[in-house]
Scaffold this motif. Structure first.
Motif, PDB file in Angstrom:
ATOM      1  N   PRO A   4       0.810  -1.223   0.000  1.00 22.89           N
ATOM      2  CA  PRO A   4       0.000   0.000   0.000  1.00 22.89           C
ATOM      3  C   PRO A   4       0.842   1.271   0.000  1.00 22.89           C
ATOM      4  O   PRO A   4       0.490   2.261  -0.646  1.00 22.89           O
ATOM      5  N   ALA A   5       1.955   1.264   0.735  1.00 22.48           N
ATOM      6  CA  ALA A   5       2.796   2.453   0.792  1.00 22.48           C
ATOM      7  C   ALA A   5       3.466   2.723  -0.542  1.00 22.48           C
ATOM      8  O   ALA A   5       3.630   3.882  -0.946  1.00 22.48           O
ATOM      9  N   LEU A   6       3.850   1.671  -1.259  1.00 27.82           N
ATOM     10  CA  LEU A   6       4.479   1.872  -2.563  1.00 27.82           C
ATOM     11  C   LEU A   6       3.509   2.492  -3.557  1.00 27.82           C
ATOM     12  O   LEU A   6       3.920   3.173  -4.498  1.00 27.82           O
ATOM     13  N   GLU A   7       2.223   2.261  -3.368  1.00 30.05           N
ATOM     14  CA  GLU A   7       1.235   2.877  -4.245  1.00 30.05           C
ATOM     15  C   GLU A   7       1.249   4.397  -4.139  1.00 30.05           C
ATOM     16  O   GLU A   7       0.838   5.092  -5.064  1.00 30.05           O
ATOM     17  N   GLN A   8       1.704   4.912  -3.000  1.00 27.36           N
ATOM     18  CA  GLN A   8       1.713   6.346  -2.776  1.00 27.36           C
ATOM     19  C   GLN A   8       2.914   7.029  -3.421  1.00 27.36           C
ATOM     20  O   GLN A   8       2.946   8.255  -3.532  1.00 27.36           O
ATOM     21  N   LEU A   9       3.922   6.244  -3.829  1.00 30.63           N
ATOM     22  CA  LEU A   9       5.109   6.833  -4.430  1.00 30.63           C
ATOM     23  C   LEU A   9       4.891   7.046  -5.918  1.00 30.63           C
ATOM     24  O   LEU A   9       4.305   6.207  -6.608  1.00 30.63           O
ATOM     25  N   ASP A  10       5.386   8.165  -6.428  1.00 33.25           N
ATOM     26  CA  ASP A  10       5.289   8.462  -7.854  1.00 33.25           C
ATOM     27  C   ASP A  10       6.481   7.837  -8.571  1.00 33.25           C
ATOM     28  O   ASP A  10       7.627   8.006  -8.159  1.00 33.25           O
ATOM     29  N   GLY A  11       6.213   7.132  -9.672  1.00 37.33           N
ATOM     30  CA  GLY A  11       7.299   6.549 -10.439  1.00 37.33           C
ATOM     31  C   GLY A  11       7.823   5.272  -9.817  1.00 37.33           C
ATOM     32  O   GLY A  11       7.386   4.830  -8.770  1.00 37.33           O
ATOM     33  N   ASP A  12       8.800   4.681 -10.505  1.00 42.83           N
ATOM     34  CA  ASP A  12       9.315   3.400 -10.016  1.00 42.83           C
ATOM     35  C   ASP A  12      10.823   3.288 -10.208  1.00 42.83           C
ATOM     36  O   ASP A  12      11.367   2.198 -10.190  1.00 42.83           O
TER      37      ASP A  12
END
Length: 720
Positions: free
Chosen positions: A386-394
């Protein structure tokens, strides 16, 4: 879900399929996790690791009206000595007048190891009850008594009717799990089985307890599950925000007594601050006592804090009130941090610590204006998603590693961030690189929610404004690692399947430098296009040419590359078998479902891969199988095929078949000299091979590339 009849909680390797060894971009690690590739991933070399016994003590040391007994040799858990004064202060911030940390050790000797330590444990429990009159006696069971078979639970049962305290065995031997966070489950398992009232479904007591809890569920009481790394200021900030939703907040389980833990069952909702910390406890309470719970993200930074509040408000149907609170808080925070942003422009950061905390802190730093070059988490499991969903880009580098300073300093030195934000106690190696450091959290000041965001901005400005201390430290106290290690890939010892995400025909570096470039050997950290020689961690292979990936046209995650729509000459970690005819390399010996040249092998197999060019498949890791011909590029340790053909074997494996090259023939020896040499070696099956004693062929790998014992790189280019 909860195994209450067992002595200890199941380890997280099994319960959550947690991984402790991986690298890539944030998005590629997620795909590897979802595909099962991180489960039980390990290392061929480990410098240091974590011990769940000490992490269990960190949680046990917070409980009020409790004595902690360290059952084992006196050296185990002596880190608690450093907690004595601090824990007294932290406890009194929450409960004025509470005692400090009280811990004892059974101090097992050599004779106790031979004869058993149960007698010493019984004496220690009686002493603790007599001298301190605690509510709980928490027995942390270390490695030695676990190995010799001390029946700690039988001792606890036997003394239960003789002393006033509840005896709580906590089976937290360090060897039980490679995932340190299993320590939390072990402590909560002891609380579930020894502190909470009977509440298992189907019993008479459970029915009465369930009725009482159903009545409590209609209340507006919210239990906020704190963690050992929260400051008192953090707790007050979260209580303030939950109260703003017209709800009543209560902090548990850390810094609570046994009675306080039992009283926490009468609430309307349990809310997690960190799923890594308390999911085991919350799931049991929901199943056994009917108290619902929320596990989502960690309220660090404005975006994740808003998400955390919206989930709570949604449960109690207070969505409009939550939006009003969020708008007001975000406006105040924006006004407060605006003066800091100019000083953060163009600055980069690297984060290290618990998996969930580093990801949500990355969102906070990017909100403040810094760029996050990379992250390092102790392990990886479902709670990071869930927290990674909040980050922009990869495009950020993501390393999964428990400790491993040799790997840590290599990666951080390559990325060269302006500031390092890491777990307290593990920042020393980075400080000796000359990079300014800031603790990832502190028990002395706020870090969570909106107040914590402002505090982080204030501290970052001060740290970035003067790095003289770290520069002087690096000049006078350099790290002991050789330059030859810094020249290698920092991920050279991660296995299986996640060792090198190199694609194309060239020798791409495991970690490059400079801007992303397509088809540029060893240049880009996150090359987004394929081509011959694309760099490590390629996220999307080209749709044509020599960089189509394992899943076919889409080029998913750079798992495999090469010629052909489905698969081809190159291979990356855990390559998925090709679906069409074509040359295919697969690490870990993944069998291919199609015939043709290289169903499960081919030119240039990845480390420990199954390589061959036959028309049949081979599923055994490290074996080249028996097709019409043996493969031309087995990975390290591969056994030559049993049919005539051309075979390349690293590590000079002795062949069992006829044909050219069996033991280091046309392939490569670890020393890098290879060729069609003279010298005939008789294999176990009577076959005759040519040893690699002929003319050496040497190629120079690009800067930063990882030495290999294979005759060809993942893309087929020769490397020595």
């Amino acid at each position: 879900m909860i195994h209450t009849l067992e002595k200890a909680a199941p380890v997280r390797e099994i319960r959550l399929r947690a991984g402790i060894a991986a690298h890539g971009t944030a998005q590629s690690v997620v795909r590897d996790f979802e595909g099962g590739c991180l489960h039980l991933a390990s290392r061929s070399f480990t410098q240091t690791s974590g011990c769940q016994f000490t992490l269990s003590l960190a949680l046990l040391n917070t409980f009020l009206k409790a004595v902690v007994i360290l059952h084992g040799p006196v050296g185990c858990g002596t880190c608690s000595i450093a907690h004595v004064g601090a824990m007294k202060s932290f406890k009194r911030l929450r409960s004025p007048g509470s005692e400090g940390l009280v811990f004892l050790s059974t101090n097992l000797s050599e004779s106790d190891v031979i004869g058993g330590g149960e007698r010493r444990l019984e004496e220690a429990i009686r002493y603790a009850d007599r001298e301190f009159r605690p509510e709980l006696v928490m027995v942390a069971v270390g490695c030695v008594p676990s190995i010799i078979g001390d029946d700690v639970d039988a001792v606890a049962d036997r003394l239960g009717g003789e002393i006033s305290a509840r005896v709580v065995p906590v089976h937290c031997a360090g060897f039980r799990s490679r995932v340190m966070a299993t320590a939390y489950d072990d402590v909560y398992h002891g609380i579930i089985t020894r502190v909470l009232p009977p509440g298992l479904p189907g019993t008479k007591d459970a029915d009465a307890e369930e009725e009482r809890l159903r009545e409590a569920a209609g209340t507006r009481t919210v239990n906020i599950m704190n963690v050992t790394s929260l400051s008192r200021a953090d707790e007050l900030e979260l209580v303030r925000l939950v109260n703003a939703l017209d709800l009543e907040a209560r902090i548990v389980v850390c810094y609570a007594s046994g009675r306080g833990i039992r009283e926490s069952l009468s609430s309307g909702l349990n809310v997690s601050v960190c799923g890594t910390h308390d999911d085991y406890f919350l799931r049991h309470v929901a199943e056994a006592y009917g108290v619902p719970y929320l596990i989502d993200t960690m309220p660090i930074g404005p975006r994740n804090t808003a998400r955390w509040l919206r989930r709570i408000a949604g449960f109690f149907e207070r969505g409009e009130l939550a939006e009003a609170v969020i708008r007001e808080e975000e406006a105040a925070l924006e006004e407060a941090v605006a003066p800091f942003r100019e000083g953060f422009r163009g600055k980069t950061a690297f984060l290290a610590g618990g998996e969930l905390r580093v990801i949500v802190t990355a969102e906070l730093l990017e909100y403040l204006g810094l760029s996050v070059a990379g992250m390092k988490g102790h392990h990886f499991d479902e709670f990071a998603l869930p927290a990674l969903e909040q980050l922009d880009g990869d495009g950020r580098v993501l390393l999964v590693a428990t400790q491993q300073p040799f790997e840590h300093v290599n990666l951080v030195k390559r990325l060269s961030p302006d500031v390092f934000v890491g777990h307290a106690g593990g920042n020393n190696v980075t400080a000796r690189l000359g990079i300014p450091v800031m603790p990832l959290f502190s028990n002395a000041y706020p870090y969570l929610a909106y107040l914590g965001a402002f505090e982080a901005a204030r501290r970052l400005r001060r740290i970035l404004s003067n790095g003289a201390f770290n520069r002087n430290l690096a000049a006078r106290r350099p790290l002991p690692f050789r330059e030859s290690w810094y020249a290698r890939s920092p991920f050279a010892y991660i296995r299986p399947g996640v060792e090198a995400r190199e694609t194309g025909t060239g020798e791409a570096a495991a970690v490059g430098s400079g801007p992303p470039e397509a088809g540029s050997p060893g240049k880009a950290v996150t090359a987004r296009a394929g081509g011959r020689g694309s760099a490590s961690w390629a996220e999307r292979g080209g749709a044509d040419g020599v960089n189509s990936a394992a899943h076919g046209k889409s080029g998913v995650s750079g798992l495999s590359s090469g010629g052909g729509e489905a698969c081809g000459r190159g291979s990356g970690p855990v390559a998925v078998p090709g679906r069409h005819t074509g040359k295919k390399s697969a690490s870990r010996g993944v069998p291919g479902p199609c015939n043709g040249q290289g169903a499960a092998g081919g030119q240039g197999a990845a480390p420990a891969g199954a390589a061959r060019m036959g028309k049949q498949t081979s599923s055994a890791p490290g074996r080249s199988g028996g097709g019409d011909a043996s493969g031309r590029g087995a990975g390290p340790g591969a056994v030559p095929g049993k049919a005539p053909g051309t075979k390349r074997a690293s590590s000079c494996a002795r062949g069992s078949g006829n044909g050219r090259g069996g033991a280091g023939g046309q392939g490569a020896s670890p020393a890098g000299a290879a060729g069609k040499g003279n010298g005939r070696i008789k294999g176990p099956a009577g076959g005759v091979k040519r040893a690699g004693t002929g003319k050496a062929v040497k190629r120079t790998a690009s800067a930063g590339s990882r030495p290999s014992g294979c005759a060809r790189s993942a893309g087929g280019a020769r490397r020595r």
